[in-house]
Motif scaffolding. Structure first.
Motif, mmCIF file in Angstrom:
data_model
loop_
_atom_site.group_PDB
_atom_site.id
_atom_site.type_symbol
_atom_site.label_atom_id
_atom_site.label_comp_id
_atom_site.label_asym_id
_atom_site.label_seq_id
_atom_site.Cartn_x
_atom_site.Cartn_y
_atom_site.Cartn_z
ATOM 1 N N ILE A 56 0.846 -1.199 0.000
ATOM 2 C CA ILE A 56 0.000 0.000 0.000
ATOM 3 C C ILE A 56 0.878 1.245 0.000
ATOM 4 O O ILE A 56 0.643 2.179 -0.772
ATOM 5 C CB ILE A 56 -0.956 -0.004 1.209
ATOM 6 N N ASN A 57 1.913 1.267 0.840
ATOM 7 C CA ASN A 57 2.823 2.421 0.881
ATOM 8 C C ASN A 57 3.456 2.671 -0.488
ATOM 9 O O ASN A 57 3.568 3.823 -0.925
ATOM 10 C CB ASN A 57 3.917 2.208 1.924
ATOM 11 N N ASN A 58 3.887 1.617 -1.148
ATOM 12 C CA ASN A 58 4.513 1.756 -2.468
ATOM 13 C C ASN A 58 3.529 2.306 -3.494
ATOM 14 O O ASN A 58 3.871 3.206 -4.274
ATOM 15 C CB ASN A 58 5.076 0.419 -2.949
ATOM 16 N N HIS A 59 2.320 1.783 -3.499
ATOM 17 C CA HIS A 59 1.317 2.260 -4.462
ATOM 18 C C HIS A 59 0.956 3.726 -4.206
ATOM 19 O O HIS A 59 0.826 4.508 -5.146
ATOM 20 C CB HIS A 59 0.062 1.385 -4.419
ATOM 21 N N VAL A 60 0.794 4.089 -2.943
ATOM 22 C CA VAL A 60 0.451 5.476 -2.608
ATOM 23 C C VAL A 60 1.609 6.408 -2.964
ATOM 24 O O VAL A 60 1.397 7.501 -3.501
ATOM 25 C CB VAL A 60 0.042 5.615 -1.126
ATOM 26 N N SER A 61 2.833 5.986 -2.711
ATOM 27 C CA SER A 61 3.999 6.790 -3.060
ATOM 28 C C SER A 61 4.046 7.045 -4.569
ATOM 29 O O SER A 61 4.247 8.185 -5.016
ATOM 30 C CB SER A 61 5.271 6.094 -2.595
ATOM 31 N N ASN A 62 3.851 5.999 -5.349
ATOM 32 C CA ASN A 62 3.834 6.145 -6.807
ATOM 33 C C ASN A 62 2.680 7.024 -7.260
ATOM 34 O O ASN A 62 2.828 7.858 -8.164
ATOM 35 C CB ASN A 62 3.745 4.779 -7.486
ATOM 36 N N LEU A 63 1.542 6.856 -6.644
ATOM 37 C CA LEU A 63 0.358 7.651 -6.985
ATOM 38 C C LEU A 63 0.608 9.129 -6.712
ATOM 39 O O LEU A 63 0.299 9.990 -7.542
ATOM 40 C CB LEU A 63 -0.826 7.133 -6.167
ATOM 41 N N ARG A 64 1.193 9.441 -5.577
ATOM 42 C CA ARG A 64 1.511 10.839 -5.253
ATOM 43 C C ARG A 64 2.443 11.456 -6.303
ATOM 44 O O ARG A 64 2.243 12.587 -6.732
ATOM 45 C CB ARG A 64 2.174 10.927 -3.885
ATOM 46 N N LYS A 65 3.466 10.718 -6.686
ATOM 47 C CA LYS A 65 4.416 11.217 -7.695
ATOM 48 C C LYS A 65 3.715 11.484 -9.021
ATOM 49 O O LYS A 65 3.974 12.492 -9.679
ATOM 50 C CB LYS A 65 5.547 10.213 -7.909
ATOM 51 N N LYS A 66 2.838 10.592 -9.416
ATOM 52 C CA LYS A 66 2.146 10.737 -10.705
ATOM 53 C C LYS A 66 1.158 11.897 -10.690
ATOM 54 O O LYS A 66 0.983 12.572 -11.704
ATOM 55 C CB LYS A 66 1.423 9.441 -11.057
ATOM 56 N N LEU A 67 0.512 12.150 -9.556
ATOM 57 C CA LEU A 67 -0.479 13.223 -9.467
ATOM 58 C C LEU A 67 0.163 14.604 -9.370
ATOM 59 O O LEU A 67 -0.466 15.603 -9.693
ATOM 60 C CB LEU A 67 -1.395 13.002 -8.259
ATOM 61 N N LYS A 68 1.397 14.663 -8.924
ATOM 62 C CA LYS A 68 2.094 15.943 -8.765
ATOM 63 C C LYS A 68 2.818 16.263 -10.064
ATOM 64 O O LYS A 68 4.012 16.056 -10.203
ATOM 65 C CB LYS A 68 3.063 15.861 -7.586
ATOM 66 N N THR A 69 2.062 16.783 -11.030
ATOM 67 C CA THR A 69 2.620 17.028 -12.358
ATOM 68 C C THR A 69 3.374 18.351 -12.447
ATOM 69 O O THR A 69 4.146 18.552 -13.368
ATOM 70 C CB THR A 69 1.509 16.998 -13.429
ATOM 71 N N GLU A 70 3.117 19.248 -11.490
ATOM 72 C CA GLU A 70 3.817 20.529 -11.458
ATOM 73 C C GLU A 70 4.357 20.740 -10.044
ATOM 74 O O GLU A 70 3.734 20.307 -9.071
ATOM 75 C CB GLU A 70 2.879 21.668 -11.854
ATOM 76 N N PRO A 71 5.513 21.422 -9.901
ATOM 77 C CA PRO A 71 6.151 21.573 -8.593
ATOM 78 C C PRO A 71 5.242 22.138 -7.501
ATOM 79 O O PRO A 71 5.331 21.734 -6.355
ATOM 80 C CB PRO A 71 7.323 22.518 -8.864
ATOM 81 N N GLY A 72 4.348 23.046 -7.836
ATOM 82 C CA GLY A 72 3.490 23.676 -6.834
ATOM 83 C C GLY A 72 2.229 22.896 -6.494
ATOM 84 O O GLY A 72 1.452 23.312 -5.635
ATOM 85 N N ASP A 73 2.023 21.774 -7.139
ATOM 86 C CA ASP A 73 0.813 20.987 -6.883
ATOM 87 C C ASP A 73 0.813 20.458 -5.447
ATOM 88 O O ASP A 73 1.833 19.984 -4.956
ATOM 89 C CB ASP A 73 0.714 19.792 -7.840
ATOM 90 N N PRO A 74 -0.357 20.531 -4.788
ATOM 91 C CA PRO A 74 -0.427 20.010 -3.411
ATOM 92 C C PRO A 74 -0.468 18.483 -3.391
ATOM 93 O O PRO A 74 -0.759 17.845 -4.398
ATOM 94 C CB PRO A 74 -1.757 20.581 -2.899
ATOM 95 N N ASP A 75 -0.174 17.925 -2.225
ATOM 96 C CA ASP A 75 -0.338 16.490 -2.011
ATOM 97 C C ASP A 75 -1.743 16.279 -1.468
ATOM 98 O O ASP A 75 -2.049 16.700 -0.349
ATOM 99 C CB ASP A 75 0.693 15.959 -1.002
ATOM 100 N N TYR A 76 -2.589 15.661 -2.265
ATOM 101 C CA TYR A 76 -3.971 15.436 -1.858
ATOM 102 C C TYR A 76 -4.112 14.207 -0.970
ATOM 103 O O TYR A 76 -5.040 14.110 -0.187
ATOM 104 C CB TYR A 76 -4.873 15.277 -3.081
ATOM 105 N N ILE A 77 -3.213 13.268 -1.107
ATOM 106 C CA ILE A 77 -3.272 12.059 -0.306
ATOM 107 C C ILE A 77 -2.394 12.273 0.921
ATOM 108 O O ILE A 77 -1.184 12.424 0.811
ATOM 109 C CB ILE A 77 -2.821 10.829 -1.102
#
Length: 90
Positions: A56-77
């Motif tokens: 779960i940690n690995n999937h969430v980590s990858n998901l966070r990286k993929k959702l943050k497409t621009e440097p200023g994007d917040p972490d929603y998870i």
């Protein structure tokens, strides 16, 4: 027909099946904290084990990286230490 698409800043983001399922679970229940056990049960349909937490940690980590497409994007998870994860708007 079910579409399994995620669009961020007008760009489609490629997610694995598990990443998508975790994201949907969290987005459909904003603010609710999901334990590792519940995520494992609802997304994997398996009993919780030590290795499941790592998965779960690995999937969430990858998901966070993929959702943050621009440097200023917040972490929603958001991580809830020792418990699990939740979806939160900034």
């Amino acid at each position: 027909m079910e579409y399994r698409r995620v669009i961020v800043h007008e760009q489609e983001i490629a997610l694995t099946v598990k990443e998508f399922d975790i994201l949907v679970l969290l987005i459909m229940n904003p603010g609710r904290v999901f334990t590792y056990e519940v995520i494992m049960d609802l997304v994997w349909n398996e009993d919780y084990t030590y290795y499941s937490r790592k998965a779960i940690n690995n999937h969430v980590s990858n998901l966070r990286k993929k959702l943050k497409t621009e440097p200023g994007d917040p972490d929603y998870i958001k991580s809830v230490t020792g418990i699990g994860y939740k979806f939160a708007l900034p």
